[in-house]
Design a protein around this motif. Structure first.
Motif, PDB file in Angstrom:
ATOM      1  N   VAL A 226       0.838  -1.205   0.000  1.00  0.00           N
ATOM      2  CA  VAL A 226       0.000   0.000   0.000  1.00  0.00           C
ATOM      3  C   VAL A 226       0.871   1.252   0.000  1.00  0.00           C
ATOM      4  O   VAL A 226       0.583   2.231  -0.702  1.00  0.00           O
ATOM      5  CB  VAL A 226      -0.957  -0.004   1.210  1.00  0.00           C
ATOM      6  CG1 VAL A 226      -1.664   1.345   1.338  1.00  0.00           C
ATOM      7  CG2 VAL A 226      -1.990  -1.125   1.069  1.00  0.00           C
TER       8      VAL A 226
ATOM      9  N   LEU B 231       0.787   4.252  -2.786  1.00  0.00           N
ATOM     10  CA  LEU B 231       0.519   5.659  -2.483  1.00  0.00           C
ATOM     11  C   LEU B 231       1.640   6.556  -2.998  1.00  0.00           C
ATOM     12  O   LEU B 231       1.387   7.659  -3.498  1.00  0.00           O
ATOM     13  CB  LEU B 231       0.338   5.845  -0.974  1.00  0.00           C
ATOM     14  CG  LEU B 231      -0.888   5.155  -0.360  1.00  0.00           C
ATOM     15  CD1 LEU B 231      -0.918   5.366   1.150  1.00  0.00           C
ATOM     16  CD2 LEU B 231      -2.171   5.656  -1.000  1.00  0.00           C
TER      17      LEU B 231
ATOM     18  N   LEU C  90      -9.600   7.638  -2.314  1.00  0.00           N
ATOM     19  CA  LEU C  90      -9.580   6.193  -2.107  1.00  0.00           C
ATOM     20  C   LEU C  90     -10.953   5.831  -1.542  1.00  0.00           C
ATOM     21  O   LEU C  90     -11.469   6.547  -0.695  1.00  0.00           O
ATOM     22  CB  LEU C  90      -8.482   5.795  -1.129  1.00  0.00           C
ATOM     23  CG  LEU C  90      -7.100   6.414  -1.368  1.00  0.00           C
ATOM     24  CD1 LEU C  90      -6.139   6.003  -0.272  1.00  0.00           C
ATOM     25  CD2 LEU C  90      -6.548   5.989  -2.725  1.00  0.00           C
TER      26      LEU C  90
ATOM     27  N   ASN D 283      -7.917   2.062   7.271  1.00  0.00           N
ATOM     28  CA  ASN D 283      -8.223   3.457   7.583  1.00  0.00           C
ATOM     29  C   ASN D 283      -7.064   4.129   8.316  1.00  0.00           C
ATOM     30  O   ASN D 283      -6.697   5.266   8.018  1.00  0.00           O
ATOM     31  CB  ASN D 283      -9.502   3.536   8.426  1.00  0.00           C
ATOM     32  CG  ASN D 283     -10.751   3.244   7.613  1.00  0.00           C
ATOM     33  OD1 ASN D 283     -10.802   3.552   6.428  1.00  0.00           O
ATOM     34  ND2 ASN D 283     -11.747   2.647   8.238  1.00  0.00           N
TER      35      ASN D 283
ATOM     36  N   PHE E 201      -4.112   4.605   5.814  1.00  0.00           N
ATOM     37  CA  PHE E 201      -4.362   5.707   4.881  1.00  0.00           C
ATOM     38  C   PHE E 201      -4.254   7.059   5.577  1.00  0.00           C
ATOM     39  O   PHE E 201      -3.723   8.019   5.022  1.00  0.00           O
ATOM     40  CB  PHE E 201      -5.739   5.555   4.232  1.00  0.00           C
ATOM     41  CG  PHE E 201      -5.818   4.453   3.213  1.00  0.00           C
ATOM     42  CD1 PHE E 201      -4.761   4.213   2.348  1.00  0.00           C
ATOM     43  CD2 PHE E 201      -6.949   3.657   3.109  1.00  0.00           C
ATOM     44  CE1 PHE E 201      -4.826   3.208   1.400  1.00  0.00           C
ATOM     45  CE2 PHE E 201      -7.024   2.645   2.163  1.00  0.00           C
ATOM     46  CZ  PHE E 201      -5.961   2.415   1.311  1.00  0.00           C
TER      47      PHE E 201
ATOM     48  N   TYR F  62      -0.771   8.297   6.059  1.00  0.00           N
ATOM     49  CA  TYR F  62      -0.130   8.742   4.822  1.00  0.00           C
ATOM     50  C   TYR F  62      -0.926   9.845   4.109  1.00  0.00           C
ATOM     51  O   TYR F  62      -0.779  10.045   2.916  1.00  0.00           O
ATOM     52  CB  TYR F  62       0.129   7.541   3.907  1.00  0.00           C
ATOM     53  CG  TYR F  62       1.310   6.738   4.414  1.00  0.00           C
ATOM     54  CD1 TYR F  62       2.612   7.037   4.023  1.00  0.00           C
ATOM     55  CD2 TYR F  62       1.121   5.736   5.361  1.00  0.00           C
ATOM     56  CE1 TYR F  62       3.692   6.339   4.541  1.00  0.00           C
ATOM     57  CE2 TYR F  62       2.199   5.029   5.889  1.00  0.00           C
ATOM     58  CZ  TYR F  62       3.484   5.342   5.468  1.00  0.00           C
ATOM     59  OH  TYR F  62       4.558   4.665   5.992  1.00  0.00           O
TER      60      TYR F  62
ATOM     61  N   PHE G 294      -4.557  10.855   4.332  1.00  0.00           N
ATOM     62  CA  PHE G 294      -5.949  10.823   3.919  1.00  0.00           C
ATOM     63  C   PHE G 294      -6.853  10.855   5.147  1.00  0.00           C
ATOM     64  O   PHE G 294      -6.479  10.364   6.209  1.00  0.00           O
ATOM     65  CB  PHE G 294      -6.253   9.553   3.102  1.00  0.00           C
ATOM     66  CG  PHE G 294      -5.517   9.484   1.801  1.00  0.00           C
ATOM     67  CD1 PHE G 294      -6.105   9.936   0.631  1.00  0.00           C
ATOM     68  CD2 PHE G 294      -4.225   8.984   1.736  1.00  0.00           C
ATOM     69  CE1 PHE G 294      -5.418   9.886  -0.573  1.00  0.00           C
ATOM     70  CE2 PHE G 294      -3.526   8.928   0.539  1.00  0.00           C
ATOM     71  CZ  PHE G 294      -4.127   9.389  -0.620  1.00  0.00           C
TER      72      PHE G 294
ATOM     73  N   ARG H 145     -10.877   9.969   6.508  1.00  0.00           N
ATOM     74  CA  ARG H 145     -12.032   9.142   6.164  1.00  0.00           C
ATOM     75  C   ARG H 145     -13.315   9.968   6.198  1.00  0.00           C
ATOM     76  O   ARG H 145     -13.541  10.751   7.112  1.00  0.00           O
ATOM     77  CB  ARG H 145     -12.155   7.982   7.153  1.00  0.00           C
ATOM     78  CG  ARG H 145     -13.390   7.121   6.921  1.00  0.00           C
ATOM     79  CD  ARG H 145     -13.370   5.841   7.732  1.00  0.00           C
ATOM     80  NE  ARG H 145     -13.315   6.078   9.161  1.00  0.00           N
ATOM     81  CZ  ARG H 145     -13.291   5.107  10.072  1.00  0.00           C
ATOM     82  NH1 ARG H 145     -13.287   3.855   9.686  1.00  0.00           N
ATOM     83  NH2 ARG H 145     -13.256   5.397  11.350  1.00  0.00           N
TER      84      ARG H 145
END
Length: 663
Positions: free
Chosen positions: A562, A566, A583, A593, A596, A599, A601, A603
């Motif tokens: 992952v 990214l 995403l 979650n 992400f 890095y 992001f 939710r």
């Protein structure tokens, strides 16, 4: 129209703060039986304090302490009565001193947050409009939310973007009476300033333009009598400017102060400002401490204190220039922001500084965009030059190790903050670790059996489905009909897929996640301006597909896969000119979650999809689940016509039938 749950933002912020708390960065507790401003103890360890907002150190001044203690002995711990009825005996003296400092009428509030809640709904009338700088303090944004219930237009612009500001002014000028631009004087995260001179020129051009400045971070260390950056920049307040200062933070006491040259407006605020009318007033100790601080501000001593702090700020700036640390805004304020980009890098860097004995703040979402995470350092008179030098050395050592440990780089940080990285010679940190990435621009380049085994079959993006989408959404004239597709496979050293996914790049509507009421208004504007509020987006899957768009082999090193994905997506984003990356469709997969978020992001919930699950098996069961209103609708408008249709459910259609359905 999208059906959006209104608690999305709350849930998102909760995720972010909980993540940082778990990393040991937030919700800490100070320890010890005394404080001196220079050091602070937490987690059982004393550290140099580089996180205070008491920039002049007046909260430790013996004169303020003595005044507060005497007031408690003479008047008690509080004066539990609304100021509208009767104010505390010490209030009048404080207000006289503050009015002398500002040279204008003033109003004291319990704190700046309650002050904004009192003032903004009073000064902004129903026929006005508001434009917010997106970095203006949360308390101003929160108070402005109240205006929306009255139908007042509230817009937000990018930070200090005068071109965007003027665009909204032109758009609103024939529709409203006053246009209020709300901004900070000194911004609390980056320490940069509002462009006051340019803003005043804009108000000369557009007389409707009025300004509401929250200058609590410019208070005391800046300006005549320590009245702040805005007062220094303007000298005297024009009729179209309202400014908030603070009696806490650098002032050393508690409360807030508002000033305006409009006496009629001040009277209305005093009479109609809800929290001013119905809330308790400042405690005797706070009033007395503020009065003692006002004495200092009205004396030549304030300029000596300002100069002492200014020298330390200059010293820190000089040291930082000798490093490659990415200082986001270079100025002479006591607030410094070192960008880390990804949250995980920020966590690592802050924890390293904690371990070295330095307390600093982490700037993270929603105070800043999630990929603009960074470390916020504040300089105060408490800090000695030896402390500042030691902090700089520690940062210069640990910053680059934090980048290395989180597979980031200085170039990556510069790109996140749109800083020039052309002169950087740094090599990107390799993160492949035995994994091999394959990138393709067409499904034709991918083995059909492998794709359908891992990605197709149960969804509408099997190999042939993707081929169909590529054909339909290419070589078209209108931008909304033109999408490019990007396929990623990451394999282990044996060639076995660890990750597989695809992305599409094209035009999205910015209101896709907005409530239906917002989208309806935007669609009205799009009748004349079809590309209003649209952006180029690089999104996982596509807007035409539903389901799980990411295959992961959880038995392999999927987290590393992952991270590789990214990193390569960032390169693709720059290549295609994407303004946003999305995403999607991970549900409650907390591992993904968290990864992400680390890095860069955050939710949020997507609109409800078109997939209906657990459908009733019979028409009777379906009818029983309908509401009373829906049953009436069915009986009147649907059931009488069912005899004209033959209905069949096709479980396994042939390829020729599917082609016909598509047509």
């Amino acid at each position: 129209m999208a059906k959006i749950r209104h608690n999305n933002f709350l849930d998102t912020v909760d995720d972010v703060i909980s993540n940082a708390t778990s990393a040991g960065i937030l919700h800490l507790s100070a320890q010890g039986n005394s404080l001196n401003g220079r050091k602070i103890k937490f987690n059982g360890k004393k550290s140099f304090h580089f996180g205070t907002t008491g920039y002049l150190g007046l909260e430790q001044d013996d004169r303020l302490k003595a005044a507060a203690m005497e007031a408690i002995h003479r008047y008690g711990t509080q004066f539990p009565l609304s100021k509208t009825y009767i104010s505390h005996p010490l209030y009048g003296e404080l207000e006289e001193k503050l009015a002398q400092m500002y040279g204008q009428p003033i109003l004291v509030t319990k704190n700046s947050t309650l002050g904004h809640l009192a003032v903004i709904p009073t000064v902004v009338r129903d026929e006005d409009a508001v434009i917010l700088d997106h970095q203006v303090h949360w308390s101003v944004q929160n108070a402005s939310e109240l205006l929306k219930t009255r139908g007042v237009p509230v817009h937000m612009i990018r930070h200090n973007n005068l071109e965007m500001l003027e665009h909204h002014i032109k758009e609103l000028s024939n529709k409203v009476r006053k246009i209020w631009y709300m901004a900070d004087g000194v911004y609390s995260m980056y320490g940069d300033f509002a462009p006051v001179e340019e803003l005043m020129k804009l108000s000369d051009k557009y007389p409707q333009l009025h300004f509401y400045f929250d200058d609590v971070h410019g208070m005391s260390w800046k300006g005549r009598n320590g009245t702040g950056y805005i007062m220094e920049a303007l000298d005297d307040l024009p009729d179209n400017v309202l400014v908030f200062g603070t009696l806490s933070k650098t002032f050393g006491a508690s409360g807030a102060v508002m000033s305006s040259s409009d006496k009629k407006l001040m009277r209305k605020i005093r009479n109609f400002g809800g929290p001013l009318t119905f809330s308790a007033q400042l405690e005797p100790a706070s009033i007395a401490a503020a009065s003692a601080s006002a004495d200092i501000h009205l004396s030549p001593e304030i300029y000596l204190l300002q100069e002492e702090l200014r020298n330390k700020i200059t010293y820190f700036n000089t040291l930082l220039k000798e490093t490659q640390l990415p200082l986001i805004a270079q100025n002479d304020s006591p607030v410094f922001y070192i960008g880390t980009g990804m949250p995980i890098t920020g966590y690592n860097f802050v924890q390293r500084l904690f371990d070295e004995g330095f307390y600093v703040n982490l700037g993270l979402y929603p105070a800043v965009p999630v990929k603009n995470t960074g470390v916020r350092i504040t300089i105060s008179r408490h800090n000695q030059e030896s402390d500042i030098k030691a902090l700089t050395q520690a940062m210069n050592f640990h910053y680059f190790r934090a980048l290395e440990e989180t597979a980031s780089s200085l170039k990556r940080v510069h790109r996140a903050f749109r800083m020039n990285s052309d002169s950087l010679q740094e090599k990107e940190n390799p993160i492949n670790e035995g994994l091999v990435l394959e990138y393709y621009r067409s499904i034709k380049q991918i083995d059909q059996k492998e794709w359908d085994r891992l990605m197709g079959g149960k969804e509408n993006f099997d190999w042939k489905g993707q081929l169909f989408l590529e054909k339909i959404f290419s070589n078209n004239f209108l931008p909304e009909h033109q999408f490019s597709f990007h396929y990623y496979t990451i394999r282990d050293h044996l060639g076995k897929p660890v990750l597989m996914t695809f992305f599409s790049f094209g035009l999205w509507k910015d209101d896709m996640l907005a409530p239906a009421s917002i989208s309806e208004k935007v669609e009205e504007i799009r009748k004349n301006d079809p590309y209003y509020m649209t952006s180029k987006v690089l999104g996982m899957g596509s807007v035409f597909t539903e389901g799980q768009h990411l295959y992961l082999d959880r038995k392999a090193d999927w987290k590393q896969a992952v991270k590789i994905l990214l990193t390569n997506l960032e390169e693709l984003q720059r290549e295609v000119g994407s303004e946003m990356m999305v995403l999607r469709d991970f549900g409650q997969d907390q591992q993904l979650n968290d990864l992400f978020h680390n890095y860069g992001f955050v939710r949020t919930e997507m609109p409800e999809s078109c997939i209906l699950e657990n459908l009733p098996r019979t028409e009777e069961d379906w009818f029983a689940n309908l509401s009373t209103r829906s049953r009436r609708h069915f009986r009147k408008d649907v059931e009488p016509f069912t005899k004209y249709f033959d209905v069949s459910v096709v479980q396994s259609p042939a390829t020729s039938e599917i082609d016909y359905y598509y047509q």
